[in-house]
Design an enzyme around this catalytic site. Structure first.
Site, PDB file in Angstrom:
ATOM      1  N   HIS A  17      12.750  20.413  58.977  1.00  0.00           N
ATOM      2  CA  HIS A  17      12.502  21.772  59.477  1.00  0.00           C
ATOM      3  C   HIS A  17      13.652  22.709  59.088  1.00  0.00           C
ATOM      4  CE1 HIS A  17      10.176  19.680  62.939  1.00  0.00           C
ATOM      5  NE2 HIS A  17       9.280  20.258  62.178  1.00  0.00           N
ATOM      6  N   LYS A  41      -1.410  18.141  71.434  1.00  0.00           N
ATOM      7  CA  LYS A  41      -0.228  17.264  71.450  1.00  0.00           C
ATOM      8  C   LYS A  41       0.432  17.220  72.812  1.00  0.00           C
ATOM      9  CE  LYS A  41       1.498  17.551  66.671  1.00  0.00           C
ATOM     10  NZ  LYS A  41       2.567  18.090  65.813  1.00  0.00           N
ATOM     11  N   ARG A  90       5.543  19.092  52.943  1.00  0.00           N
ATOM     12  CA  ARG A  90       6.198  17.883  52.444  1.00  0.00           C
ATOM     13  C   ARG A  90       5.388  17.284  51.300  1.00  0.00           C
ATOM     14  NH1 ARG A  90       6.671  15.585  58.448  1.00  0.00           N
ATOM     15  NH2 ARG A  90       4.674  16.665  58.368  1.00  0.00           N
ATOM     16  N   SER A 127       8.994  14.679  63.116  1.00  0.00           N
ATOM     17  CA  SER A 127       9.427  14.579  64.517  1.00  0.00           C
ATOM     18  C   SER A 127       8.853  13.314  65.149  1.00  0.00           C
ATOM     19  CB  SER A 127       8.955  15.804  65.310  1.00  0.00           C
ATOM     20  OG  SER A 127       9.467  16.977  64.754  1.00  0.00           O
TER      21      SER A 127
HETATM   22  O1  PNS Z   1       4.729  21.430  64.134  1.00  0.00           O
HETATM   23  P1  PNS Z   1       3.227  21.425  64.322  1.00  0.00           P
HETATM   24  O2  PNS Z   1       2.839  20.608  65.545  1.00  0.00           O
HETATM   25  O3  PNS Z   1       2.481  21.020  63.091  1.00  0.00           O
HETATM   26  O4  PNS Z   1       2.837  22.944  64.629  1.00  0.00           O
HETATM   27  C1  PNS Z   1       1.510  23.327  64.872  1.00  0.00           C
HETATM   28  C2  PNS Z   1       1.518  24.716  65.501  1.00  0.00           C
HETATM   29  C3  PNS Z   1       2.240  24.672  66.843  1.00  0.00           C
HETATM   30  C4  PNS Z   1       2.229  25.688  64.568  1.00  0.00           C
HETATM   31  C5  PNS Z   1       0.052  25.166  65.672  1.00  0.00           C
HETATM   32  O5  PNS Z   1      -0.617  24.259  66.498  1.00  0.00           O
HETATM   33  C6  PNS Z   1      -0.029  26.574  66.259  1.00  0.00           C
HETATM   34  O6  PNS Z   1       0.123  27.534  65.531  1.00  0.00           O
HETATM   35  N1  PNS Z   1      -0.243  26.649  67.600  1.00  0.00           N
HETATM   36  C7  PNS Z   1      -0.316  27.907  68.297  1.00  0.00           C
HETATM   37  C8  PNS Z   1      -1.773  28.244  68.622  1.00  0.00           C
HETATM   38  C9  PNS Z   1      -2.435  28.728  67.338  1.00  0.00           C
HETATM   39  O7  PNS Z   1      -2.160  29.790  66.836  1.00  0.00           O
HETATM   40  N2  PNS Z   1      -3.316  27.892  66.792  1.00  0.00           N
HETATM   41  C10 PNS Z   1      -3.981  28.255  65.576  1.00  0.00           C
HETATM   42  C11 PNS Z   1      -5.000  27.287  65.219  1.00  0.00           C
HETATM   43  S1  PNS Z   1      -5.883  27.935  63.843  1.00  0.00           S
END
Ligand code: PNS
Length: 165
Positions: A17, A41, A90, A127
């Site tokens: 990150h 999650k 990645r 993570s």
């Molecule tokens: O590090 P991650 O878990 O891959 O991040 C995923 C994350 C948190 C960026 C994604 O789930 C997110 O943007 N969540 C906020 C809600 C949202 O905007 N969701 C969009 C789905 S299209």
């Protein structure tokens, strides 16, 4: 001012990150690291803990801010007039997962997602693996900054102690 939003769970932040955030900070005037939630999650660290860990790990980058987001990334990106949503890849597997989210975020906010390929030497880091290795007392010092490694082991110890009660 070119502003990028770099969203993620950061549970916890890793060297992978940090590589993406640093690359973003070298390209954009401002990078806002948005600690968001994937509703599917379960997190090891709460919002404030994730924020503290990212803040310490990025303290040397003056144009990086860290915030907690409770809603949609697309809404936040629009609200703070971001030029772009920034994501690290990645490899092809990450792109496969990110493609539809980028299209949806574009549809909702009109804001494009820019992808940066991270350092291949860090592409094995996630993570989830950090937490998995730590559960079995393995070494994580090459995967996460020192403040994060300390916090992960503290957290693991705490949850073990809680289980023993
Ligand atoms: O590090 P991650 O878990 O891959 O991040 C995923 C994350 C948190 C960026 C994604 O789930 C997110 O943007 N969540 C906020 C809600 C949202 O905007 N969701 C969009 C789905 S299209």
């Amino acid at each position: 001012m070119n502003r990028a939003i770099c969203p993620g769970s950061f549970d916890p932040i890793t060297y992978g990150h940090l590589d993406i955030i640093t690359r973003g900070a070298n390209i954009f005037d401002e990078v806002i690291v948005a600690l968001a939630k994937n509703s599917a999650k379960k997190y090891l660290f709460n919002d404030q803990q994730r924020l503290d860990l990212v803040q310490v790990a990025t303290a040397h980058l003056p144009n990086v801010k860290v915030v907690i987001i409770n809603g949609l990334i697309a809404d936040f990106a629009k609200e703070c007039e971001a030029n772009v949503i920034l994501k690290g890849l990645r490899g092809a597997k990450d792109f496969f997962n990110e493609e539809s989210m980028a299209i949806l975020n574009q549809e909702i906010s009109g804001i494009d997602t820019a992808f940066i390929l991270g350092n291949p030497a860090l592409s094995h880091i996630s993570s989830s693996y950090v937490k998995e290795i730590a559960v079995y007392q393995g070494k994580i010092d090459k995967l996460v900054p020192e403040n994060v490694a300390v916090a992960v082991f503290e957290k693991m110890k705490l949850s073990k102690d809680l289980k023993a009660l």
